[in-house]
Design a protein around this motif. Sequence first.
Motif: not given
Length: 354
Positions: A301, A305, A322
């Motif tokens: 999160r 990642r 991400p």
Amino acid sequence: MTLTIQSVSKRFGPITALEDVSLEAADGEFLTVLGPSGSGKTTLLRVLAGLERPERGRVLLDGGDFLALGPRARRIGLVFQHYALFRHMTVAGNIAFGLKVRPARFRPARSQIAARVESLLALTRIEHLAGRHPARLSGGERQRVALARALAVEPRLLLLDEPFGALDAKVRKELRGELRRICEAAGATTILVTHDQEEAMALADRVVILNSGRVEQVGTPGELDRDPASPFVFEFLSECNRAPCQLVGGLARLGGVATPTLGGIRADGEAVVLFRPHETVLEANANAPGLPVRVIGISGRGAVRMVECAADGERFLAEMPPLEATRFGIGQGVRLTARRVMVEAASPLRALST
């Protein structure tokens, strides 16, 4: 004030707690001693505090024999994981205790003790707690009181043994920066013992890594990250992937891709290499060079990642932002390479399919 530890060894029956430990702490330096359970961290601290006597070696403070002094004469401040505050005393009383129990000829006047307590309450930002008893304090507040009490005697050396161990993760993180600020303001040479890698690297001027009673490496956090001295240091400081490879001309051929190696040049042949998730690279093109693996999980999160991959029973983690992780899906075949690797040993792992 320079603290010099020379070839210190300590045994407990058949167990070697410290073996030929040598290091130095400069005046005002914040040194962290890092290592797994049983590595000798607390034993080293107890030797410095005068609670253990080594079989061999010397400890010098500005050239003088530190081991020849009794614990009280060493002018040491101690903070342990369990703060051992006096329950019947207020916060101010706890902080003043070390000054009040000095022999009469060395004891400051009441006004001086009161001024010293007031300055430490301000330094540790607990002025509003001066009249409270320990039972009415949070864990973080107790830690500040214990630190202020240790600093009250104006120690030449401040020893901290897992001082955040009893605190939850959020409070630990909040207090790290405060600890460094307080120690710098007090001007004491500080030695912190911990098994928490993140804590050690965040606080230290230099880090001492112990393994089975021996010093593996001493260096700044940046030096340890850039140039780890051994596979133990490399792996202890961060989670690692493992893979078999071929060493050719000082490079590791991982999935056919030549990769720079750490830890010196090894002879050509089979080996096992270690590499960190943040230095692991995944290529979505299944025909690209590299080790063929399959994505089996994506987690994390915030800004990071973790993409988990597998091949022939071996698992690998790749850390990435991400947006980059959106290129990969569960079950997808990808190619894996590493930016750099640490050579661990001759290969006991089964060769992965290429």
